[in-house]
Design an enzyme around this catalytic site. Structure first.
Site, PDB file in Angstrom:
ATOM      1  N   HIS A  55     -12.843  17.540 -14.293  1.00  8.19           N
ATOM      2  CA  HIS A  55     -13.764  17.396 -13.160  1.00  8.19           C
ATOM      3  C   HIS A  55     -14.958  18.340 -13.259  1.00  8.19           C
ATOM      4  CE1 HIS A  55     -11.261  20.749 -11.517  1.00  8.19           C
ATOM      5  NE2 HIS A  55     -12.388  21.103 -10.945  1.00  8.19           N
ATOM      6  N   ASP A  85      -6.819  15.864 -15.899  1.00  5.64           N
ATOM      7  CA  ASP A  85      -7.855  16.828 -15.533  1.00  5.64           C
ATOM      8  C   ASP A  85      -8.111  17.829 -16.651  1.00  5.64           C
ATOM      9  OD1 ASP A  85      -9.882  17.771 -13.927  1.00  5.64           O
ATOM     10  OD2 ASP A  85      -8.609  19.203 -12.863  1.00  5.64           O
ATOM     11  N   SER A 161     -12.065  26.737 -11.930  1.00  6.05           N
ATOM     12  CA  SER A 161     -11.565  25.532 -12.583  1.00  6.05           C
ATOM     13  C   SER A 161     -11.999  25.488 -14.041  1.00  6.05           C
ATOM     14  CB  SER A 161     -12.079  24.285 -11.867  1.00  6.05           C
ATOM     15  OG  SER A 161     -11.375  24.070 -10.678  1.00  6.05           O
TER      16      SER A 161
END
Length: 307
Positions: A55, A85, A161
């Protein structure tokens, strides 16, 4: 007393991880049609492959990686897998040495872990905590589930992230991917399954998965049936997609799947685990409980189309 002697064992462990791993963790600046974004990544090969979250680089037109030594390098997306992901990048220039990869399968609840990344634009940040839980499931935007997610209380914030979750030996055992709530962070595990995904992304830029076309939920089996099939639970089929392999094979809503390809099935997660690349276009046998009888159904999964 020197500085090392002044540190307790916990501090020495965290400092050691930071010193070994942080130089190989990059701050990512991402630009695309929707504007600018940021995240983290880590070097995982000597020839400049970086690992991050899918993402973070979704829709990226350009990516720049900046390291704690002040060096920067442009990078391109080699491949993304939204269903796990995970994504890999290729750096266009020299990068620091790779982070050693560990095995999340060896983790234990309570074990020390260290999160390294660039939260809130603060490059080179380190937080520490423990493995709070193992085996969590994380829904993705596609509706598919990421299995065996690591839960930690190491503080994670936007920008973390794609960064590294490391063990006390400085080995990457997870990719930080989400903030689930106050004091709760999640990371995609680095293990044999995700290792195969990363290898596929490096080689082909994508991951091939098989598709059946069923939706279902785990249900308890009647005691007699459970004893007969060797499992207390099965997967009740709630829906069958039109024109899917499951529809072609005659699967129906209300069927309870108790076995697939010789493996007992008790959840959608376990079905997903079986639907790997090798299952594409290969007939497999499913056993379902239907109208008071066990019925064998033969289905040929097709490749899952990911948009």
């Amino acid at each position: 007393m020197n500085d090392d002697e002044a540190l307790d064992a916990y501090s020495r462990a965290v400092v050691g991880v930071a010193e070994r791993v942080l130089p190989s963790v990059a701050s990512l600046a991402v630009r695309g049609p929707r504007g600018a974004g940021a995240g983290s990544a880590s070097v995982i090969t000597e020839d400049g492959v970086l690992l991050t979250s899918a993402h973070v680089v979704a829709g990226a037109d350009s990516v720049e990686a900046a390291f704690t030594d002040g060096s920067t390098v442009s990078a391109e997306v080699l491949g993304r897998d939204p269903l796990s992901d995970l994504a890999v990048l290729r750096a266009h220039g020299p990068v620091p040495p790779p982070v050693p990869i560990g095995d999340a399968a060896t983790l234990r609840v309570g074990q020390l872990v260290v999160a390294l990344g660039n939260p809130l634009g603060l490059a080179g940040s380190v937080t520490a905590g423990i493995v709070s839980a193992l085996g969590r499931s994380l829904p993705t935007a596609s509706g598919r589930i990421i299995d065996e997610v690591i839960q930690t209380d190491a503080a994670l914030n936007p920008g973390n992230s794609g960064g590294v979750l490391a063990d006390s030996a400085g080995r990457a055992i997870g990719v930080n991917t989400a903030v689930a709530g106050i004091g709760v962070g999640l990371a995609v595990p680095l293990n044999a399954t995700t290792g195969a995904i990363i290898a596929s992304l490096c080689a082909r830029g994508r991951v091939r998965r098989a598709w059946l076309g069923i939706a279902g939920a785990q249900v308890p089996l009647p005691v007699e049936l459970g004893t007969r099939v060797g499992s207390a639970q099965g997967l009740r089929v709630a829906g069958v997609s039109e024109h899917s392999p499951a529809a072609a094979a005659g699967l129906r809503p209300g069927d309870i799947v108790v076995e697939i390809a010789g493996t007992q099935v008790v959840s959608t997660t376990e079905v997903q685990r079986l639907l790997v690349e090798d299952a594409i276009d290969r007939e497999i046998e499913m056993t379902v409980w239907r109208n008071g009888a066990l019925v064998d159904v033969f289905v040929t999964p097709r490749e899952l189309a990911v948009h």
